[in-house]
Design a protein around this motif. Structure first.
Motif, PDB file in Angstrom:
ATOM      1  N   GLY A 123       0.576 -14.993  -9.087  1.00 28.31           N
ATOM      2  CA  GLY A 123       0.528 -13.577  -8.734  1.00 28.31           C
ATOM      3  C   GLY A 123       1.540 -13.224  -7.666  1.00 28.31           C
ATOM      4  O   GLY A 123       2.179 -12.170  -7.708  1.00 28.31           O
ATOM      5  N   LEU A 124       1.716 -14.109  -6.709  1.00 24.29           N
ATOM      6  CA  LEU A 124       2.690 -13.865  -5.642  1.00 24.29           C
ATOM      7  C   LEU A 124       4.120 -13.985  -6.164  1.00 24.29           C
ATOM      8  O   LEU A 124       5.004 -13.240  -5.735  1.00 24.29           O
ATOM      9  N   LEU A 125       4.350 -14.913  -7.077  1.00 28.31           N
ATOM     10  CA  LEU A 125       5.686 -15.037  -7.664  1.00 28.31           C
ATOM     11  C   LEU A 125       6.030 -13.828  -8.527  1.00 28.31           C
ATOM     12  O   LEU A 125       7.177 -13.391  -8.567  1.00 28.31           O
TER      13      LEU A 125
ATOM     14  N   MET B   9       5.239 -10.799  -7.959  1.00 31.23           N
ATOM     15  CA  MET B   9       5.627  -9.655  -7.138  1.00 31.23           C
ATOM     16  C   MET B   9       7.067  -9.776  -6.627  1.00 31.23           C
ATOM     17  O   MET B   9       7.617  -8.812  -6.115  1.00 31.23           O
ATOM     18  N   LEU B  10       7.695 -10.929  -6.802  1.00 27.17           N
ATOM     19  CA  LEU B  10       9.090 -11.085  -6.415  1.00 27.17           C
ATOM     20  C   LEU B  10      10.054 -10.482  -7.427  1.00 27.17           C
ATOM     21  O   LEU B  10      11.219 -10.261  -7.119  1.00 27.17           O
ATOM     22  N   LEU B  11       9.568 -10.221  -8.625  1.00 26.75           N
ATOM     23  CA  LEU B  11      10.412  -9.594  -9.637  1.00 26.75           C
ATOM     24  C   LEU B  11      10.733  -8.161  -9.224  1.00 26.75           C
ATOM     25  O   LEU B  11       9.856  -7.436  -8.767  1.00 26.75           O
ATOM     26  N   PRO B  12      11.975  -7.736  -9.386  1.00 27.47           N
ATOM     27  CA  PRO B  12      12.357  -6.390  -8.928  1.00 27.47           C
ATOM     28  C   PRO B  12      11.936  -5.296  -9.912  1.00 27.47           C
ATOM     29  O   PRO B  12      12.745  -4.562 -10.452  1.00 27.47           O
ATOM     30  N   LEU B  13      10.647  -5.204 -10.160  1.00 30.10           N
ATOM     31  CA  LEU B  13      10.130  -4.200 -11.086  1.00 30.10           C
ATOM     32  C   LEU B  13       9.427  -3.057 -10.374  1.00 30.10           C
ATOM     33  O   LEU B  13       9.213  -2.007 -10.972  1.00 30.10           O
ATOM     34  N   SER B  14       9.039  -3.253  -9.137  1.00 32.13           N
ATOM     35  CA  SER B  14       8.370  -2.204  -8.384  1.00 32.13           C
ATOM     36  C   SER B  14       8.738  -2.333  -6.915  1.00 32.13           C
ATOM     37  O   SER B  14       9.301  -3.335  -6.486  1.00 32.13           O
ATOM     38  N   PHE B  15       8.404  -1.330  -6.144  1.00 33.45           N
ATOM     39  CA  PHE B  15       8.737  -1.321  -4.723  1.00 33.45           C
ATOM     40  C   PHE B  15       7.836  -2.291  -3.969  1.00 33.45           C
ATOM     41  O   PHE B  15       6.632  -2.073  -3.853  1.00 33.45           O
ATOM     42  N   GLY B  16       8.411  -3.368  -3.482  1.00 35.07           N
ATOM     43  CA  GLY B  16       7.657  -4.341  -2.701  1.00 35.07           C
ATOM     44  C   GLY B  16       6.631  -5.137  -3.488  1.00 35.07           C
ATOM     45  O   GLY B  16       5.778  -5.785  -2.902  1.00 35.07           O
TER      46      GLY B  16
ATOM     47  N   ALA C 255      -9.341  -5.276  -3.807  1.00 34.20           N
ATOM     48  CA  ALA C 255      -9.311  -5.194  -2.342  1.00 34.20           C
ATOM     49  C   ALA C 255      -8.575  -6.383  -1.738  1.00 34.20           C
ATOM     50  O   ALA C 255      -7.788  -6.229  -0.801  1.00 34.20           O
ATOM     51  N   ILE C 256      -8.789  -7.560  -2.267  1.00 36.75           N
ATOM     52  CA  ILE C 256      -8.103  -8.752  -1.759  1.00 36.75           C
ATOM     53  C   ILE C 256      -6.602  -8.645  -2.004  1.00 36.75           C
ATOM     54  O   ILE C 256      -5.797  -8.971  -1.134  1.00 36.75           O
ATOM     55  N   ALA C 257      -6.207  -8.170  -3.174  1.00 36.11           N
ATOM     56  CA  ALA C 257      -4.783  -8.024  -3.484  1.00 36.11           C
ATOM     57  C   ALA C 257      -4.125  -7.002  -2.566  1.00 36.11           C
ATOM     58  O   ALA C 257      -3.014  -7.227  -2.070  1.00 36.11           O
ATOM     59  N   VAL C 258      -4.795  -5.886  -2.313  1.00 35.72           N
ATOM     60  CA  VAL C 258      -4.240  -4.868  -1.418  1.00 35.72           C
ATOM     61  C   VAL C 258      -4.164  -5.389   0.011  1.00 35.72           C
ATOM     62  O   VAL C 258      -3.162  -5.188   0.708  1.00 35.72           O
ATOM     63  N   LEU C 259      -5.201  -6.076   0.469  1.00 38.77           N
ATOM     64  CA  LEU C 259      -5.169  -6.647   1.817  1.00 38.77           C
ATOM     65  C   LEU C 259      -4.080  -7.694   1.964  1.00 38.77           C
ATOM     66  O   LEU C 259      -3.446  -7.790   3.014  1.00 38.77           O
TER      67      LEU C 259
ATOM     68  N   LEU D 292       2.244  -4.760  -9.206  1.00 37.92           N
ATOM     69  CA  LEU D 292       2.349  -6.023  -9.955  1.00 37.92           C
ATOM     70  C   LEU D 292       1.371  -7.054  -9.416  1.00 37.92           C
ATOM     71  O   LEU D 292       0.698  -7.754 -10.178  1.00 37.92           O
ATOM     72  N   ARG D 293       1.309  -7.150  -8.096  1.00 39.98           N
ATOM     73  CA  ARG D 293       0.414  -8.126  -7.469  1.00 39.98           C
ATOM     74  C   ARG D 293      -1.037  -7.795  -7.829  1.00 39.98           C
ATOM     75  O   ARG D 293      -1.801  -8.675  -8.233  1.00 39.98           O
ATOM     76  N   GLU D 294      -1.399  -6.524  -7.698  1.00 38.92           N
ATOM     77  CA  GLU D 294      -2.767  -6.132  -7.988  1.00 38.92           C
ATOM     78  C   GLU D 294      -3.102  -6.366  -9.461  1.00 38.92           C
ATOM     79  O   GLU D 294      -4.171  -6.878  -9.791  1.00 38.92           O
ATOM     80  N   GLY D 295      -2.170  -6.003 -10.332  1.00 43.97           N
ATOM     81  CA  GLY D 295      -2.398  -6.207 -11.763  1.00 43.97           C
ATOM     82  C   GLY D 295      -2.531  -7.674 -12.131  1.00 43.97           C
ATOM     83  O   GLY D 295      -3.384  -8.039 -12.940  1.00 43.97           O
ATOM     84  N   ALA D 296      -1.685  -8.505 -11.525  1.00 46.26           N
ATOM     85  CA  ALA D 296      -1.754  -9.940 -11.813  1.00 46.26           C
ATOM     86  C   ALA D 296      -3.072 -10.532 -11.314  1.00 46.26           C
ATOM     87  O   ALA D 296      -3.694 -11.349 -12.004  1.00 46.26           O
ATOM     88  N   PHE D 297      -3.495 -10.121 -10.126  1.00 49.89           N
ATOM     89  CA  PHE D 297      -4.759 -10.626  -9.600  1.00 49.89           C
ATOM     90  C   PHE D 297      -5.927 -10.182 -10.486  1.00 49.89           C
ATOM     91  O   PHE D 297      -6.833 -10.970 -10.770  1.00 49.89           O
ATOM     92  N   LEU D 298      -5.903  -8.920 -10.929  1.00 53.00           N
ATOM     93  CA  LEU D 298      -6.964  -8.436 -11.813  1.00 53.00           C
ATOM     94  C   LEU D 298      -6.949  -9.183 -13.140  1.00 53.00           C
ATOM     95  O   LEU D 298      -8.003  -9.549 -13.674  1.00 53.00           O
ATOM     96  N   LEU D 299      -5.767  -9.405 -13.672  1.00 55.94           N
ATOM     97  CA  LEU D 299      -5.633 -10.091 -14.951  1.00 55.94           C
ATOM     98  C   LEU D 299      -6.164 -11.524 -14.893  1.00 55.94           C
ATOM     99  O   LEU D 299      -6.750 -12.017 -15.855  1.00 55.94           O
TER     100      LEU D 299
END
Length: 82
Positions: free
Chosen positions: A11-13, A15-22, A47-51, A26-33
């Motif tokens: 999930g953290l990797l 979010m490194l893709l340049p598809l969204s701002f910061g 909540a954990i992904a946002v935090l 992507l991080r939240e979606g990956a964590f949910l998935l």
């Protein structure tokens, strides 16, 4: 822990893709998935992904402040030796 660590890392990797701002969204979606099918509540995962994202922003801001202070201190030391 052995099963969860690669999931978090993926999930953290993602979010490194340049598809969204910061990597937000992507991080939240990956964590949910990954974690919702394991039976963890959707709200808790989100909540954990946002935090985690906020924590990364806090780390970046504190690093910027520290870097700025170090540069100012070095600048005043150089100016004081002349």
């Amino acid at each position: 822990f052995i099963y969860v660590a690669p999931m978090i890392a993926s999930g953290l990797l993602l979010m490194l893709l340049p598809l969204s701002f910061g990597g937000h969204g992507l991080r939240e979606g990956a964590f949910l998935l990954v974690f919702v099918p394991l039976g963890i509540e959707t709200e808790l995962v989100f909540a954990i992904a946002v935090l985690l994202g906020l924590l990364l922003i806090i780390y970046a801001i504190s690093g910027y402040i520290l870097l700025t202070l170090v540069k100012l201190i070095n600048k005043t030391k150089i100016a004081g030796t002349r």
